[in-house]
Enzyme design. Structure first.
Site, PDB file in Angstrom:
ATOM      1  N   GLY B 129       0.830  -1.207   0.000  1.00  6.65           N
ATOM      2  CA  GLY B 129       0.000   0.000   0.000  1.00  6.65           C
ATOM      3  C   GLY B 129       0.858   1.247   0.000  1.00  6.65           C
ATOM      4  O   GLY B 129       1.082   1.852   1.050  1.00  6.65           O
ATOM      5  N   GLU B 246      12.275  -4.214  -5.821  1.00  9.10           N
ATOM      6  CA  GLU B 246      11.289  -4.260  -6.888  1.00  9.10           C
ATOM      7  C   GLU B 246      11.991  -4.266  -8.248  1.00  9.10           C
ATOM      8  O   GLU B 246      11.686  -5.053  -9.120  1.00  9.10           O
ATOM      9  CB  GLU B 246      10.370  -3.040  -6.767  1.00  9.10           C
ATOM     10  CG  GLU B 246       9.088  -3.141  -7.569  1.00  9.10           C
ATOM     11  CD  GLU B 246       8.044  -2.130  -7.098  1.00  9.10           C
ATOM     12  OE1 GLU B 246       8.419  -1.119  -6.479  1.00  9.10           O
ATOM     13  OE2 GLU B 246       6.856  -2.362  -7.373  1.00  9.10           O
TER      14      GLU B 246
HETATM   15  C1  FAD Z   1      -0.560  -2.891 -12.947  1.00  9.45           C
HETATM   16  C2  FAD Z   1      -0.165  -1.971 -11.847  1.00  9.45           C
HETATM   17  C3  FAD Z   1       0.060  -2.477 -10.582  1.00  9.45           C
HETATM   18  C4  FAD Z   1       0.409  -1.638  -9.521  1.00  9.45           C
HETATM   19  N1  FAD Z   1       0.590  -2.179  -8.273  1.00  9.45           N
HETATM   20  C5  FAD Z   1       0.822  -1.343  -7.220  1.00  9.45           C
HETATM   21  C6  FAD Z   1       0.903  -1.857  -5.892  1.00  9.45           C
HETATM   22  O1  FAD Z   1       0.766  -3.055  -5.658  1.00  9.45           O
HETATM   23  N2  FAD Z   1       1.085  -1.006  -4.870  1.00  9.45           N
HETATM   24  C7  FAD Z   1       1.245   0.331  -5.075  1.00  9.45           C
HETATM   25  O2  FAD Z   1       1.438   1.048  -4.103  1.00  9.45           O
HETATM   26  N3  FAD Z   1       1.182   0.854  -6.312  1.00  9.45           N
HETATM   27  C8  FAD Z   1       0.961   0.062  -7.389  1.00  9.45           C
HETATM   28  N4  FAD Z   1       0.865   0.576  -8.662  1.00  9.45           N
HETATM   29  C9  FAD Z   1       0.939   2.039  -8.804  1.00  9.45           C
HETATM   30  C10 FAD Z   1       2.155   2.548  -9.568  1.00  9.45           C
HETATM   31  O3  FAD Z   1       3.303   2.464  -8.769  1.00  9.45           O
HETATM   32  C11 FAD Z   1       1.833   3.990  -9.986  1.00  9.45           C
HETATM   33  O4  FAD Z   1       0.773   3.928 -10.905  1.00  9.45           O
HETATM   34  C12 FAD Z   1       2.997   4.677 -10.605  1.00  9.45           C
HETATM   35  O5  FAD Z   1       4.002   4.932  -9.666  1.00  9.45           O
HETATM   36  C13 FAD Z   1       2.594   6.002 -11.272  1.00  9.45           C
HETATM   37  O6  FAD Z   1       1.834   6.816 -10.446  1.00  9.45           O
HETATM   38  P1  FAD Z   1       0.450   7.428 -10.956  1.00  9.45           P
HETATM   39  O7  FAD Z   1      -0.371   6.331 -11.436  1.00  9.45           O
HETATM   40  O8  FAD Z   1      -0.080   8.294  -9.887  1.00  9.45           O
HETATM   41  O9  FAD Z   1       0.841   8.325 -12.210  1.00  9.45           O
HETATM   42  P2  FAD Z   1       1.414   9.800 -12.156  1.00  9.45           P
HETATM   43  O10 FAD Z   1       2.521   9.876 -11.193  1.00  9.45           O
HETATM   44  O11 FAD Z   1       0.302  10.755 -12.027  1.00  9.45           O
HETATM   45  O12 FAD Z   1       2.016   9.914 -13.609  1.00  9.45           O
HETATM   46  C14 FAD Z   1       1.248  10.254 -14.769  1.00  9.45           C
HETATM   47  C15 FAD Z   1       2.207  10.529 -15.919  1.00  9.45           C
HETATM   48  O13 FAD Z   1       3.057  11.633 -15.570  1.00  9.45           O
HETATM   49  C16 FAD Z   1       4.409  11.257 -15.645  1.00  9.45           C
HETATM   50  N5  FAD Z   1       5.169  11.925 -14.580  1.00  9.45           N
HETATM   51  C17 FAD Z   1       4.836  12.068 -13.279  1.00  9.45           C
HETATM   52  N6  FAD Z   1       5.815  12.674 -12.605  1.00  9.45           N
HETATM   53  C18 FAD Z   1       6.799  12.906 -13.491  1.00  9.45           C
HETATM   54  C19 FAD Z   1       8.088  13.508 -13.406  1.00  9.45           C
HETATM   55  N7  FAD Z   1       8.584  13.966 -12.260  1.00  9.45           N
HETATM   56  N8  FAD Z   1       8.819  13.568 -14.518  1.00  9.45           N
HETATM   57  C20 FAD Z   1       8.345  13.105 -15.706  1.00  9.45           C
HETATM   58  N9  FAD Z   1       7.152  12.542 -15.846  1.00  9.45           N
HETATM   59  C21 FAD Z   1       6.389  12.442 -14.747  1.00  9.45           C
HETATM   60  C22 FAD Z   1       4.407   9.751 -15.448  1.00  9.45           C
HETATM   61  O14 FAD Z   1       5.559   9.153 -15.987  1.00  9.45           O
HETATM   62  C23 FAD Z   1       3.143   9.352 -16.169  1.00  9.45           C
HETATM   63  O15 FAD Z   1       3.389   9.230 -17.530  1.00  9.45           O
HETATM   64  C24 FAD Z   1       0.527  -0.252  -9.741  1.00  9.45           C
HETATM   65  C25 FAD Z   1       0.317   0.263 -11.007  1.00  9.45           C
HETATM   66  C26 FAD Z   1      -0.034  -0.577 -12.067  1.00  9.45           C
HETATM   67  C27 FAD Z   1      -0.273   0.015 -13.417  1.00  9.45           C
END
Ligand code: FAD
Lengths: 388, 396
Positions: B129, B246
């Site tokens: 989480g 990871e």
């Molecule tokens: C299949 C799957 C399984 C997952 N499992 C887990 C889990 O078990 N536990 C958990 O905690 N999380 C989990 N996640 C979450 C995952 O770690 C996040 O989705 C990921 O870190 C991106 O965060 P976000 O979705 O909020 O996207 P955002 O951070 O909002 O990003 C949106 C876009 O903006 C870009 N972006 C954001 N910040 C920057 C920056 N500083 N520079 C350049 N580009 C940027 C990103 O690259 C992306 O293209 C999972 C995600 C997926 C898809």
């Protein structure tokens, strides 16, 4: 498991880097590339004294008999320094070919001269068709007076003007044959071609009744020798290309740290950072592929040819793309003659075309992987290589 | 350079291979394709238990915690042999590869004793989480609140994208324990019983149609104070340990899985008709398949080189970021190539009688979109390389 250079190989690599930084810095590369022959006899002598000309030539022919990984390590540095001149065609092309095709006395004569730094040599293969396959050969050799006489025209012959001898690939009684021609032989016309890469000269060589000094091999033996020499040279080339990518990456990152726009280094902009990150990924991946192909040849792994094609297919695209990014990140400066990026870019393009471009090697891969039945089991070879 | 297995590695491999030969169930394929998600999960849980009883679960863990202290190379061999034997995957993926190792690194003796054996045996399944609606790439922006009240914390907040949330007994929860803190300070890493009152799990349907991940809601959830992992307020460093694991482990299994799919695609290409001949004869498709082959092969080579480097240096470095970009992006390109080879069949999903291989390629085409997002997006990986490898100034 140890994937990569050993300490000794790394030491060799460092030595080559130091030597080239001192003896052939960029200023020297630029000076040489503006000369007619792009050949510096004094530099050649020094490289020979370092043992480089005998690098992959067996000890009994005055060489050092180094392995493929040593060769790759050294070539990487030569590519990084953009070493101009006939080293590659002398040692990796002609040298490897003679070693695989020649008889004992021929090897003594030709390899010895190369190893000791007394001779440069080259290979004449491509013709008007520009197809690197034995079937495309038009060049004729015929037996005459106890020797052989050559007629025909060759293109893209590296450093032919200063080569002491040329290994010519021709048809002899319908078979592929490898013959040696001293470059001072009568009946030869050598004229420069204007290649994009100014650090390596290429020539058109027209043979009219030229007397060959030796027949190295014909038929199957010739084909086998060509195949093996080509694999060795291709691996060396990919290593060299990797070195070029490494240098482009270094100068680009350096520039991105120092050039300021909007009040900050351009390297702080992600659009720039990400281009650099991609350059690193391509460079490192090419290096992995080059080292593995070198290892595969060295160990005689059955998939060696596949490994060579994987490496050349990948690096051909990667070097050019790394060059694209390098120029882009340098902005207007990257488009100038004085900036070094274009010198590497030119080399990238020419290296891409040498020994088959990416399309060619992907077709080789397809032949080996798609046409060959059945598909090799993935997990057996995967990740660990072969098990002894 | 020496890619041969050492005698120890060979012995390890042969022993494992023999065990797998005798123990891999023959009906996994049937369960994989026919079972509902929960039933399938119970099947995998039972399989992990069997693996555990034979001493093959968590092989990378130190011996004193029930593992085998396996080297990185042995871990790769393990994944390879499991794939080779068509063995089912282990149910407690996150527990084994991420959370267990973090507990080993930061846990108290009591925590290790309490949690580790059940992770190995799959008696307790774990989820992670970390992410929140407003804390994804910018994870340090997280706000899930943990307030100390006597001998326990009271947790309120929301997590999202939690893989295996629906199956989990426990959650590794990253919280803000100091309400006045910002960013990386004041975070605490809590081990939370998912059966605690106030925990609500809502499955999220993802673009593949399945619900691998969930949303987690915490309403006044009580977590005993002894369930803080590492120091209070030091949660960021504890979490970083997890993230390193990871990226170090991701990709090893993927290479073999992708290679398997590639081999299958080649087989199919010999009979599928495209553009007036078989796909295998089509010059453009040959080029694309060959390009995929080259990339899959280089992924393997990069991986071996990374393992070698980690072995020499002792710690995982930026190799993980390079590797993650490389394999996730090549996999997306490969899936597109596969779709081009399969033609109209590429669209057919599981359940359609005409679907090829139960629609495995259609599924992968969609699923691989997630690869460049989960475990740190491609953009974040490139930021990491730009700053930590190439030394470019931080962009934010
Ligand atoms: C299949 C799957 C399984 C997952 N499992 C887990 C889990 O078990 N536990 C958990 O905690 N999380 C989990 N996640 C979450 C995952 O770690 C996040 O989705 C990921 O870190 C991106 O965060 P976000 O979705 O909020 O996207 P955002 O951070 O909002 O990003 C949106 C876009 O903006 C870009 N972006 C954001 N910040 C920057 C920056 N500083 N520079 C350049 N580009 C940027 C990103 O690259 C992306 O293209 C999972 C995600 C997926 C898809």
């Amino acid at each position: 498991m140890q994937f990569g250079l050993t300490e000794t190989q790394q030491t060799l690599k460092n030595t080559v880097r130091k030597f080239l930084a001192a003896e052939c810095p960029m200023a020297e590369v630029r000076r040489l590339m503006e000369t007619e022959s792009v050949f510096d006899a004094a530099l050649w002598r020094k490289m020979a004294d370092q043992g480089w000309t005998g690098m992959i030539i067996p000890e009994q022919y005055a060489g050092f008999g180094m392995g493929m990984l040593e060769m790759a390590a050294a070539l990487e540095e030569m590519g990084r320094a953009l070493l101009p001149g006939p080293f590659f065609n002398t040692v990796l092309m002609a040298g490897a070919l003679i070693e695989n095709a020649g008889n004992e006395s021929q090897k003594q004569k030709y390899l010895g001269a190369i190893a000791r730094g007394e001779a440069t040599a080259t290979v004449a293969f491509l013709e008007e068709s520009a197809v690197a396959s034995p079937e495309a050969l038009r060049m004729q050799a015929r037996a005459a007076g106890g020797g052989y006489v050559l007629d025909g025209a060759k293109l893209f012959v590296p450093h032919a003007a200063i080569a002491d001898f040329i290994v010519v690939i021709a048809k002899l009684d319908g078979q592929v044959a490898l013959l040696v021609v001293p470059s001072k032989a009568a009946g030869m016309r050598i004229s420069p071609m204007s290649s994009m890469d100014m650090t390596r000269k290429q020539y058109e060589v027209v043979f009219s009744g030229v007397q060959a000094s030796d027949l190295l091999a014909a038929g199957d033996a010739a084909l086998k020798a060509l195949d093996r020499a080509r694999a060795i040279a291709t691996v060396g080339l990919v290593a060299e290309m990797t070195g070029g990518m490494q240098r482009l990456l270094e100068i680009t990152v350096e520039y991105a740290k120092t050039r300021k726009q909007f009040g900050r280094p351009i390297g702080q902009f992600q659009a720039v950072q990400h281009q650099c990150a991609d350059m690193l990924v391509w460079t490192e991946s090419s290096r992995s592929a080059a080292y593995y192909a070198a290892y595969a040849i060295e160990e005689g792994i059955p998939e060696a040819r596949l490994a060579v094609s994987v490496a050349k297919a990948y690096a051909s695209d990667a070097y050019r793309e790394v060059g694209n990014r390098a120029i882009q990140v340098h902005g207007g400066m990257g488009f100038t003659w004085e900036n070094d990026a274009h010198l590497y870019y030119r080399r990238a393009k020419v290296s891409e075309l040498l020994f088959g471009d990416a399309t060619f090697h992907r077709e080789q891969i397809a032949k080996l992987v798609i046409d060959a039945q059945p598909v090799s089991k993935p997990s057996e070879a995967a990740a660990t290589g072969k098990a002894k | 350079m020496d890619l041969n297995l050492t005698p120890t590695e060979l012995k390890f491999r042969d022993e494992l291979r023999a065990w797998l030969q005798a123990n891999v169930p023959g009906d996994w394929e049937k369960h994989r394709t026919e079972d509902e998600m929960l039933a399938r999960f119970e099947y995998l849980r039972a399989w992990q238990k069997k693996v555990y009883q034979a001493g093959w679960a968590g092989i990378a863990w130190p011996k004193e915690y029930g593992g085998r202290g396996a080297s990185l190379m042995q871990q790769v061999i393990f994944i390879e042999e499991m794939t080779r034997a068509s063995a089912p995957p282990l149910a407690n993926v996150l527990g084994l590869s991420l959370i267990g190792p973090t507990i080993i690194a930061f846990g108290t003796d009591a925590q290790k004793k309490r949690f580790l054996p059940n992770i190995l045996s799959a008696d307790e399944i774990w989820c992670q989480g970390f992410s929140e609606p407003n804390a994804g790439s910018d994870l340090a922006n997280l706000r899930t609140d943990a307030r100390l009240d006597d001998d326990h914390y009271v947790v309120n907040g929301q997590k999202v994208w939690n893989s295996y949330g629906w199956a989990a007994d426990w959650c590794a929860l990253l919280t803000r324990s100091d309400p006045n803190s910002t960013k990386h300070q004041g975070l605490s890493y809590l081990l939370v019983d998912m059966k605690s009152p106030g925990v609500e799990v809502r499955p999220l349907r993802q673009m593949t149609g399945e619900s691998e991940f969930c949303e987690l809601f915490f309403h006044d959830v009580k977590v005993p104070a002894e369930n803080v992992l590492g120091k209070v307020g030091d949660g960021w460093n504890v979490a970083l340990g997890t993230l390193a694991h990871e990226r170090a482990t991701l990709g090893a299994g993927a290479q073999i899985a992708i290679r398997r799919q590639f081999d299958r695609l080649v087989e199919l290409s010999r009979t599928i008709q495209r553009n007036g001949h078989t796909a295998a004869q089509d010059p453009v498709l040959r080029q694309k398949m060959a390009q995929s082959y080259a990339e899959i092969e280089i992924m393997r080579l990069n991986q071996m080189r990374a393992i070698s480097r980690i072995n020499e240096k002792g710690v995982p470095g930026p190799e993980g970021s390079i590797q993650k970009i490389f394999w996730t992006e090549l996999n997306q390109r490969f899936q597109q190539t596969a779709a081009e080879v399969l033609g109209p069949f590429a669209q057919l999903t599981k359940g359609d009688p005409h679907a090829i291989d139960e629609g495995q390629f259609a599924y992968s085409f969609l699923r691989t979109r997630g690869n460049t997002i989960e475990a740190g997006t491609s953009e974040i990986q490139r930021n990491i390389i730009g700053h930590f490898v190439l030394g470019l100034p931080k962009s934010y």
